[in-house]
Every structure is written in structure tokens, then in C-alpha cells.
Design a protein around this motif. Structure first.
Motif, PDB file in Angstrom:
ATOM      1  N   ARG A   1       0.826  -1.213   0.000  1.00 11.88           N
ATOM      2  CA  ARG A   1       0.000   0.000   0.000  1.00 11.88           C
ATOM      3  C   ARG A   1       0.855   1.255   0.000  1.00 11.88           C
ATOM      4  O   ARG A   1       0.440   2.301  -0.489  1.00 11.88           O
ATOM      5  CB  ARG A   1      -0.935  -0.016   1.209  1.00 11.88           C
ATOM      6  N   GLN A   2       2.082   1.132   0.550  1.00  9.87           N
ATOM      7  CA  GLN A   2       3.022   2.249   0.524  1.00  9.87           C
ATOM      8  C   GLN A   2       3.858   2.263  -0.760  1.00  9.87           C
ATOM      9  O   GLN A   2       4.742   3.112  -0.904  1.00  9.87           O
ATOM     10  CB  GLN A   2       3.955   2.168   1.748  1.00  9.87           C
ATOM     11  N   ARG A   3       3.589   1.318  -1.669  1.00  8.97           N
ATOM     12  CA  ARG A   3       4.296   1.191  -2.951  1.00  8.97           C
ATOM     13  C   ARG A   3       5.810   1.029  -2.755  1.00  8.97           C
ATOM     14  O   ARG A   3       6.617   1.615  -3.489  1.00  8.97           O
ATOM     15  CB  ARG A   3       4.008   2.412  -3.847  1.00  8.97           C
ATOM     16  N   LEU A   4       6.192   0.193  -1.805  1.00  3.89           N
ATOM     17  CA  LEU A   4       7.605  -0.017  -1.513  1.00  3.89           C
ATOM     18  C   LEU A   4       8.132  -1.364  -2.007  1.00  3.89           C
ATOM     19  O   LEU A   4       9.342  -1.579  -2.031  1.00  3.89           O
ATOM     20  CB  LEU A   4       7.852   0.077   0.004  1.00  3.89           C
ATOM     21  N   VAL A   5       7.244  -2.287  -2.405  1.00  2.00           N
ATOM     22  CA  VAL A   5       7.684  -3.637  -2.757  1.00  2.00           C
ATOM     23  C   VAL A   5       8.177  -3.687  -4.207  1.00  2.00           C
ATOM     24  O   VAL A   5       7.419  -3.412  -5.135  1.00  2.00           O
ATOM     25  CB  VAL A   5       6.546  -4.655  -2.575  1.00  2.00           C
ATOM     26  N   PRO A   6       9.453  -4.042  -4.446  1.00  2.00           N
ATOM     27  CA  PRO A   6       9.957  -4.223  -5.818  1.00  2.00           C
ATOM     28  C   PRO A   6       9.634  -5.645  -6.300  1.00  2.00           C
ATOM     29  O   PRO A   6      10.382  -6.598  -6.055  1.00  2.00           O
ATOM     30  CB  PRO A   6      11.472  -4.006  -5.658  1.00  2.00           C
ATOM     31  N   TRP A   7       8.535  -5.794  -7.000  1.00  2.00           N
ATOM     32  CA  TRP A   7       8.024  -7.129  -7.322  1.00  2.00           C
ATOM     33  C   TRP A   7       8.953  -7.915  -8.242  1.00  2.00           C
ATOM     34  O   TRP A   7       8.977  -9.140  -8.204  1.00  2.00           O
ATOM     35  CB  TRP A   7       6.628  -7.007  -7.932  1.00  2.00           C
ATOM     36  N   ARG A   8       9.734  -7.229  -9.075  1.00  2.00           N
ATOM     37  CA  ARG A   8      10.678  -7.946  -9.935  1.00  2.00           C
ATOM     38  C   ARG A   8      11.698  -8.709  -9.088  1.00  2.00           C
ATOM     39  O   ARG A   8      12.034  -9.861  -9.381  1.00  2.00           O
ATOM     40  CB  ARG A   8      11.405  -6.972 -10.863  1.00  2.00           C
ATOM     41  N   VAL A   9      12.193  -8.073  -8.033  1.00  2.00           N
ATOM     42  CA  VAL A   9      13.165  -8.705  -7.132  1.00  2.00           C
ATOM     43  C   VAL A   9      12.525  -9.908  -6.444  1.00  2.00           C
ATOM     44  O   VAL A   9      13.144 -10.977  -6.319  1.00  2.00           O
ATOM     45  CB  VAL A   9      13.677  -7.687  -6.096  1.00  2.00           C
ATOM     46  N   VAL A  10      11.301  -9.748  -5.994  1.00  2.00           N
ATOM     47  CA  VAL A  10      10.582 -10.842  -5.337  1.00  2.00           C
ATOM     48  C   VAL A  10      10.468 -12.050  -6.260  1.00  2.00           C
ATOM     49  O   VAL A  10      10.734 -13.195  -5.861  1.00  2.00           O
ATOM     50  CB  VAL A  10       9.184 -10.366  -4.889  1.00  2.00           C
TER      51      VAL A  10
ATOM     52  N   SER B   1      13.899   0.847 -12.309  1.00  2.00           N
ATOM     53  CA  SER B   1      14.133  -0.296 -13.191  1.00  2.00           C
ATOM     54  C   SER B   1      15.583  -0.768 -13.123  1.00  2.00           C
ATOM     55  O   SER B   1      15.860  -1.961 -12.995  1.00  2.00           O
ATOM     56  CB  SER B   1      13.766   0.078 -14.635  1.00  2.00           C
ATOM     57  N   SER B   2      16.527   0.155 -13.204  1.00  2.00           N
ATOM     58  CA  SER B   2      17.937  -0.230 -13.156  1.00  2.00           C
ATOM     59  C   SER B   2      18.337  -0.713 -11.768  1.00  2.00           C
ATOM     60  O   SER B   2      19.175  -1.614 -11.619  1.00  2.00           O
ATOM     61  CB  SER B   2      18.820   0.952 -13.568  1.00  2.00           C
ATOM     62  N   ALA B   3      17.734  -0.148 -10.714  1.00  2.00           N
ATOM     63  CA  ALA B   3      18.076  -0.534  -9.348  1.00  2.00           C
ATOM     64  C   ALA B   3      17.598  -1.944  -9.015  1.00  2.00           C
ATOM     65  O   ALA B   3      18.169  -2.603  -8.137  1.00  2.00           O
ATOM     66  CB  ALA B   3      17.485   0.453  -8.353  1.00  2.00           C
ATOM     67  N   THR B   4      16.555  -2.439  -9.701  1.00  2.00           N
ATOM     68  CA  THR B   4      16.032  -3.779  -9.437  1.00  2.00           C
ATOM     69  C   THR B   4      16.570  -4.812 -10.415  1.00  2.00           C
ATOM     70  O   THR B   4      16.064  -5.931 -10.493  1.00  2.00           O
ATOM     71  CB  THR B   4      14.490  -3.776  -9.515  1.00  2.00           C
ATOM     72  N   ARG B   5      17.598  -4.450 -11.171  1.00  2.00           N
ATOM     73  CA  ARG B   5      18.240  -5.386 -12.094  1.00  2.00           C
ATOM     74  C   ARG B   5      19.505  -5.920 -11.441  1.00  2.00           C
ATOM     75  O   ARG B   5      20.422  -5.174 -11.129  1.00  2.00           O
ATOM     76  CB  ARG B   5      18.570  -4.699 -13.420  1.00  2.00           C
ATOM     77  N   ALA B   6      19.575  -7.238 -11.198  1.00  2.00           N
ATOM     78  CA  ALA B   6      20.738  -7.843 -10.540  1.00  2.00           C
ATOM     79  C   ALA B   6      21.956  -7.795 -11.452  1.00  2.00           C
ATOM     80  O   ALA B   6      21.846  -7.596 -12.666  1.00  2.00           O
ATOM     81  CB  ALA B   6      20.437  -9.292 -10.162  1.00  2.00           C
ATOM     82  N   ARG B   7      23.124  -7.985 -10.842  1.00  2.00           N
ATOM     83  CA  ARG B   7      24.361  -7.942 -11.614  1.00  2.00           C
ATOM     84  C   ARG B   7      24.400  -9.044 -12.661  1.00  2.00           C
ATOM     85  O   ARG B   7      25.038  -8.897 -13.699  1.00  2.00           O
ATOM     86  CB  ARG B   7      25.554  -8.056 -10.665  1.00  2.00           C
ATOM     87  N   HIS B   8      23.753 -10.175 -12.381  1.00  2.00           N
ATOM     88  CA  HIS B   8      23.568 -11.252 -13.353  1.00  2.00           C
ATOM     89  C   HIS B   8      22.282 -11.961 -13.004  1.00  2.00           C
ATOM     90  O   HIS B   8      21.983 -12.193 -11.822  1.00  2.00           O
ATOM     91  CB  HIS B   8      24.752 -12.217 -13.342  1.00  2.00           C
ATOM     92  N   TRP B   9      21.502 -12.359 -14.032  1.00  2.00           N
ATOM     93  CA  TRP B   9      20.171 -12.914 -13.789  1.00  2.00           C
ATOM     94  C   TRP B   9      20.206 -14.184 -12.947  1.00  2.00           C
ATOM     95  O   TRP B   9      19.248 -14.493 -12.226  1.00  2.00           O
ATOM     96  CB  TRP B   9      19.473 -13.220 -15.108  1.00  2.00           C
ATOM     97  N   SER B  10      21.304 -14.945 -13.006  1.00  2.00           N
ATOM     98  CA  SER B  10      21.367 -16.218 -12.293  1.00  2.00           C
ATOM     99  C   SER B  10      21.623 -16.061 -10.792  1.00  2.00           C
ATOM    100  O   SER B  10      21.319 -16.966 -10.006  1.00  2.00           O
ATOM    101  CB  SER B  10      22.460 -17.106 -12.891  1.00  2.00           C
ATOM    102  N   LEU B  11      22.179 -14.930 -10.386  1.00  2.00           N
ATOM    103  CA  LEU B  11      22.560 -14.765  -8.982  1.00  2.00           C
ATOM    104  C   LEU B  11      21.357 -14.786  -8.029  1.00  2.00           C
ATOM    105  O   LEU B  11      21.409 -15.462  -6.992  1.00  2.00           O
ATOM    106  CB  LEU B  11      23.377 -13.486  -8.818  1.00  2.00           C
ATOM    107  N   PRO B  12      20.273 -14.047  -8.315  1.00  2.00           N
ATOM    108  CA  PRO B  12      19.123 -14.124  -7.404  1.00  2.00           C
ATOM    109  C   PRO B  12      18.540 -15.533  -7.322  1.00  2.00           C
ATOM    110  O   PRO B  12      18.099 -15.963  -6.254  1.00  2.00           O
ATOM    111  CB  PRO B  12      18.111 -13.142  -8.008  1.00  2.00           C
ATOM    112  N   VAL B  13      18.547 -16.252  -8.444  1.00  2.00           N
ATOM    113  CA  VAL B  13      18.017 -17.619  -8.446  1.00  2.00           C
ATOM    114  C   VAL B  13      18.886 -18.524  -7.584  1.00  2.00           C
ATOM    115  O   VAL B  13      18.385 -19.319  -6.783  1.00  2.00           O
ATOM    116  CB  VAL B  13      17.931 -18.157  -9.892  1.00  2.00           C
TER     117      VAL B  13
END
Length: 263
Positions: A64-73, A140-152
Motif C-alpha cells: 500500500r506504501q508502494r515499496l515492494v519491488p516485485w521484480r526482485v521478489v 528499473s535499473s536498481a532492481t536489475r541484478a548484476r547477473h540474472w542467475s545470482l538471485p536464483v
């Protein structure tokens, strides 16, 4: 132990989770084992569903506070959920109540708490001060990991740890997020950490429930306290003295981890 003590414990842990994103399994599981005399496998299973419902309430407030970065989740869940299911399959085969499994759970929990304490202490003492806000154009750039495989990959490690011990989605998760998304402001880091833990702890908790590892009356009392606690915590998050809270928590967790290893 009177019901009011259990409700108060739930409130205190919910408040800390809302303030810092840390404290769910890290605090509640040792509290259940040492103060309420719950068996380790029951403490883990009960705490997982406690965390799922508590953090769902926190996620709703943060959304509700618009704080959740859903891409990261989504990126973290891509690794953590399959790892959780695989760990549950192993527990189904060996049985969570066996002496060997309880010993593994207890010692792994102790090590996880020590790692959590170290991560929190480092962040409090040496971590850089992050901005509290971020322009929407930079999100958008802040929620992009250094490499896509790292969060996984990191998500899979945390998913296994959380399913086995109920610990890992808090301080360890926050530390991982700080490394993977260094441009993301702290409130969004905490929001991501709370939000991605909801599906993970729900899947793991339901898996433990199917094994008979959940104390349902105890869970109800804990949630009675935790839901208002996390709601208040998320409202106060922007004003919390972060370094002081994390420093105190790290010392408490280090003590609990040492006791569990010697348990």
C-alpha cells in the motif's frame, strides 16, 4: 506458560520484523525452543506458518506504501520455491521427528543464527548508508541484478535453509539483497525481503504441516500478537535507528546460535 506471554512474544517478533525485515525465524524459533519448551521440528514447522501469515500482513502494508519491488521478489522466488519443495521431499523420506533429523535441524539452526548475527553486525558496523528514497525513473535499473542467475542461486540456498531451520529469509536475505541490488534504497530492500519470504514460508510451512510438525493452537496465539506488531513496525520503518537495532539483534542472535550448537 500463560497465553499472554505467547501473544506478547508474537507481538515483539512481529514489531522487529516490520522495523528491520529481520527476526522472524531468527528470533521466534529459539524463543519457542528455549522459553516455551517446543521440540525443534515443531518449532520450525510452527514458525514457518507464523512467518508466512505475519509477513503477508507486513507485505500488504508495504504494498500500500508502494515499496515492494516485485521484480526482485519474483527473481528470488524462482530459486527458493523449487529448493524448498526438494528439501521437503527429503524430510518426507527421513521423517522430521527422528533424533538424527532433529540434531541436524538444531545444529544447522545454530550455525544459521551465527551467520545471521555476523551479517547483521557487519551491516550495522561497516555497511554504507543507503538512500531512503529512489526516483521512479531509476527503479528499473536498481532492481536489475548484476547477473540474472545470482538471485536464483542465492534464492535456492536461502530456500533450503529456511525450509530446514525457518531461518535465513531475514538478515541473510537482507545481506544478499544488499549485495545483489546495491542501488536499491533500504526500505525497498526490507520490503523485498519481507514479500519474497511469504510464498517461501507458506510452501515450507504447509509441507511441515503435512508432516504433523505444526502446533496449531500455539500458532493462533502467536499470530494474535504478531499481526498488529508487524503493522506497527512497517509504519515506523522509515524512522527506526537501524544500526542500533541491528547491533542489538546481532548480539542476541549470536547468543542463541551458540546455545543451539551446544544444545
Amino acid at each position: 506458560m500463560p497465553d499472554v506471554a505467547i501473544i506478547f512474544a508474537g507481538f515483539a517478533v512481529g514489531l522487529i520484523v516490520g522495523l528491520t525485515g529481520v527476526g522472524g525465524g531468527s528470533l521466534m524459533t529459539p524463543v519457542l525452543i528455549f522459553f516455551f519448551g517446543i521440540k525443534p521440528y515443531m518449532a520450525v514447522g510452527t514458525d514457518l506458518l507464523f512467518a508466512a501469515v505475519t509477513k503477508a500482513g507486513g507485505t500488504l502494508s508495504l504494498a500500500r506504501q508502494r515499496l515492494v519491488p516485485w521484480r526482485v521478489v519474483a527473481q528470488l522466488c524462482a530459486g527458493s520455491l523449487p529448493a524448498s519443495v526438494l528439501t521437503l521431499a527429503v524430510l518426507h523420506q527421513v521423517g522430521p521427528a527422528s533424533a538424527q533429523v532433529q540434531s541436524v535441524m538444531t545444529h544447522t539452526l545454530g550455525v544459521a543464527l551465527l551467520l545471521t548475527a555476523a551479517a547483521m553486525l557487519y551491516k550495522a558496523a561497516r555497511g554504507k548508508v543507503l538512500p531512503r528514497t529512489l526516483d521512479q525513473r531509476d527503479l528499473s535499473s536498481a532492481t536489475r541484478a548484476r547477473h540474472w542467475s545470482l538471485p536464483v542461486l542465492f534464492g535456492a540456498v536461502i530456500g533450503t535453509l529456511v525450509t530446514l531451520t525457518s531461518v535465513g529469509a531475514g538478515a541473510i536475505g537482507v545481506s544478499v539483497l544488499l549485495l545483489l541490488y546495491p542501488l536499491l534504497p533500504l526500505p525497498r530492500i526490507v520490503a523485498a525481503d519481507i514479500a519474497y519470504a511469504v510464498p517461501l514460508t507458506l510452501v515450507a510451512g504447509l509441507g511441515h504441516a503435512s508432516l504433523g510438525s505444526v502446533d496449531w493452537p500455539l500458532l493462533g496465539l502467536l499470530l494474535t500478537g504478531s499481526l498488529p506488531g508487524i503493522w506497527i513496525g512497517t509504519r515506523l520503518m522509515r524512522h527506526t535507528p537501524e544500526r542500533l537495532v541491528r547491533s542489538l539483534l546481532s548480539l542476541l542472535l549470536a547468543y542463541a546460535g551458540t546455545k543451539l550448537i551446544a544444545f
